[in-house]
Scaffold this active site. Sequence first.
Site, PDB file in Angstrom:
ATOM      1  N   HIS A   1       1.612  -7.415 -12.777  1.00  0.00           N
ATOM      2  CA  HIS A   1       2.427  -6.963 -11.648  1.00  0.00           C
ATOM      3  C   HIS A   1       3.459  -5.898 -11.999  1.00  0.00           C
ATOM      4  O   HIS A   1       3.922  -5.160 -11.120  1.00  0.00           O
ATOM      5  CB  HIS A   1       3.142  -8.170 -11.021  1.00  0.00           C
ATOM      6  CG  HIS A   1       3.413  -8.023  -9.558  1.00  0.00           C
ATOM      7  ND1 HIS A   1       3.724  -6.812  -8.958  1.00  0.00           N
ATOM      8  CD2 HIS A   1       3.411  -8.929  -8.555  1.00  0.00           C
ATOM      9  CE1 HIS A   1       3.905  -6.995  -7.663  1.00  0.00           C
ATOM     10  NE2 HIS A   1       3.723  -8.262  -7.391  1.00  0.00           N
TER      11      HIS A   1
ATOM     12  N   TYR B   1      10.642 -14.955   2.282  1.00  0.00           N
ATOM     13  CA  TYR B   1      10.492 -13.638   1.657  1.00  0.00           C
ATOM     14  C   TYR B   1       9.199 -13.012   2.160  1.00  0.00           C
ATOM     15  O   TYR B   1       8.129 -13.600   2.037  1.00  0.00           O
ATOM     16  CB  TYR B   1      10.450 -13.815   0.141  1.00  0.00           C
ATOM     17  CG  TYR B   1      10.322 -12.557  -0.691  1.00  0.00           C
ATOM     18  CD1 TYR B   1      11.367 -12.139  -1.499  1.00  0.00           C
ATOM     19  CD2 TYR B   1       9.147 -11.809  -0.716  1.00  0.00           C
ATOM     20  CE1 TYR B   1      11.258 -11.007  -2.298  1.00  0.00           C
ATOM     21  CE2 TYR B   1       9.031 -10.670  -1.493  1.00  0.00           C
ATOM     22  CZ  TYR B   1      10.084 -10.279  -2.286  1.00  0.00           C
ATOM     23  OH  TYR B   1       9.969  -9.154  -3.070  1.00  0.00           O
TER      24      TYR B   1
ATOM     25  N   THR C   1       9.255  -1.969  -3.454  1.00  0.00           N
ATOM     26  CA  THR C   1       9.281  -2.957  -2.375  1.00  0.00           C
ATOM     27  C   THR C   1      10.710  -3.275  -1.943  1.00  0.00           C
ATOM     28  O   THR C   1      11.669  -2.965  -2.632  1.00  0.00           O
ATOM     29  CB  THR C   1       8.612  -4.279  -2.813  1.00  0.00           C
ATOM     30  OG1 THR C   1       9.330  -4.823  -3.928  1.00  0.00           O
ATOM     31  CG2 THR C   1       7.160  -4.067  -3.177  1.00  0.00           C
TER      32      THR C   1
END
Length: 772
Positions: A473, A589, A602
């Site tokens: 990630h 979230y 993000t």
Amino acid sequence: MAEAHQAVAFQFTVTPEGVDFRLSREALKHIYLSGINSWKKRLIRIKNGILRGVYPGSPTSWLVVASATAGSSYYNVDISMGLVNHIQRCLPERYGPYWTPQTRALLSMAVVSTGVWMIGIFFFRQTLKLLLSYHGWMFEMHGQSSRVTKVWAICVRLLSSRRPMLYSFQTSLPKLPVPSVPATIHRYLESVQHLLDDEEYSRKEMLAKEFQEKTAPRLQKYLVLKSWWATNYVSDWWEEYVYLRGRTPLMVNSNYYVMDLVLMRSTDVQAARLGNAVHAMIMYRRKLDREDIKPVMALGIVPMCSYQMERMFNTTRIPGKDTDTLQHLTDSRHVAVYHKGRFFKVWLYEGSRLLKPCELELQFQRILDDPSPPQPGEEKLAALTAGGRVEWAQARQAFFSSGKNKFALDAIERAAFFVALDEESHHYDPEDEASLSLYGKALLHGNCYNRWFDKSFTLIAFKNGQLGLNTEHAWADAPIIGHLWEFVLGTDTFHLGYTETGHCLGKPNPMLAPPQRLQWDIPEQCQAVIESSYQVAKALADDVELYCFQFLPFGKGLIKKCRTSPDAFVQIALQLAYFRDRGKFCLTYEASMTRMFREGRTETVRSCTRESTAFVQAMVEGRRVKADLQDLFRKAAQKHQNMYRLAMTGAGIDRHLFCLYVVSKYLGVSSPFLAEVLSEPWRLSTSQIAQFQIRMFDPNKYPNHLGAGGGFGPVADDGYGVSYMIAGENTIFFHVSSKFSSSETNAQRFGNHIRQALLDLADLFQVPKTDS
């Protein structure tokens, strides 16, 4: 399999007669061709750098300016207002036999033309940046654009009409703005007020007020200062502190998975499917290197930042004791492959020629047919990447820093990407509800040692030809790998294809050198560390409950009839499902992108709003008439859409507070408010999966060419992780994760609540739907 010495250009032995050198002609040929290929790539980068650097201008536009300057001079019209003559007078009168007055005049006109051209480029680029800073269009009703927005759209189209390369817009993208502290504090308090009792909220409000008045002004000044000189004031800290400094295992906690097409499969031949997929990936990498990929555009005119795509290939996360690093190479000509406990190195090129899919199939089939057993300690070696980061860093330093272990590890870490040839078969069977969940579990963690979790991504090929990805990630977010995956699946189906027997098209070169088996010398001490990491990873994997399902009654088509955003519809359904599951609300979230800004990644949308909780409570109580419920729903949906738009346009809450917290740590300033905010658990973490970023086919014509998206592990031990893909007009895929160790959560139970919540929302608007 090939011996290790086949990769060595020369060898020597010491004999009584002296030193005997033996050259490998084939290896030297590879080295020579590799050098040629490297220089070609450098020249392409230089050319692309020039074309990118002058966008939205072009060499043709320079010729137009130069021709206009020369033409005006021919007709004795001085459009340079004397500048050409001034430069001509400044040039030396004598400078060789070819230095004539005409040469000086041409050079002067070229200098003036270039200057005017570059000033024009700078002006147009700054104008485009100013235009791209306008986000009013996002807050207007669909199909009801204002006059300002229409004029803005025309101007953007005019300035970006020339076909852009992948990174053409990078320098024209605006910087992510730093929100004001009062605005962020106000939005934060608004996001938690309905989740706290009066006493707790008053305490939180006092902390926020104290922070805003005493601590925040100093921190904000430093943050604004950073925003002036840094490309993006968030992204570097986000990458370092959220990802690279994390010491917990990457598996489940950070890495995520992506699924294959689930309603069709072109072939059941494992090596053939993998051959096409790997070939398509290298085709994509070639386009990436040449910047021959169109940037993703919102509304077809607003470019998204492409920065994250740079590290898609040839990238590995290197473990460190305190922090990891990302190692990115400009090129790699091989992939690393794992099969039955053995590691192999497979070359992607023969000389400078990319291997054909059928040749890659041959190489992978050779690995599948190889009967050799794993070496001591080799089978579970990749468990080191699945366990704790500190333990892996220490083992890497102690056992893999020299000799054949370093050589073999380099082959993995310097590979274009990692490939796992699994012995299991997985697919989605609509008649077997558990099949999709088992498939997802295999992609998320496998058996804890058949994925190299440090690589930018692992391409997984199951025995029946089904594919999937496990993605690290830190280097990028999910839409980036999704862009690659759409290209691979589209190319595999519509461009490469298979024979009637399921093999790759074409005839391979049977003289290709076979894959190279990597050699290891793993001592018992290292084997003990490997086993320890495996036990940690296995306990983590066994604790994950994953429930994946296809919601069939309706998709985007019906939601549009409710006159609301599909994402808002699903998010409100998640709030209703969570309340029914837990009897309360929680911080939620939802990941939103900030890629309209340079190097944006993000932002968090806090989707459990006061409006959504009011609607959910009214639904659960069942006392309101439908008209009232519809009104409450629309208010909740509008609030969600507005928050999503604010997050996308740089006015979010959490990244600003995160950066203020980082500044406070650098300055040694204690902030109880920031410490408390950043420690609040996200018991419901959600993400919508992007799709159709590349238009390679008509989804209405090929409805079965449909992926199921992907998923991730739960963020909180007593929470849920939910990803969803609104897959076309008629279906939605959900991936729900939780932990067995929590007595409060159950992924399948929550998934069933999601199903029912969606059906209840559809009933609220009395929209016809298909049977479940």
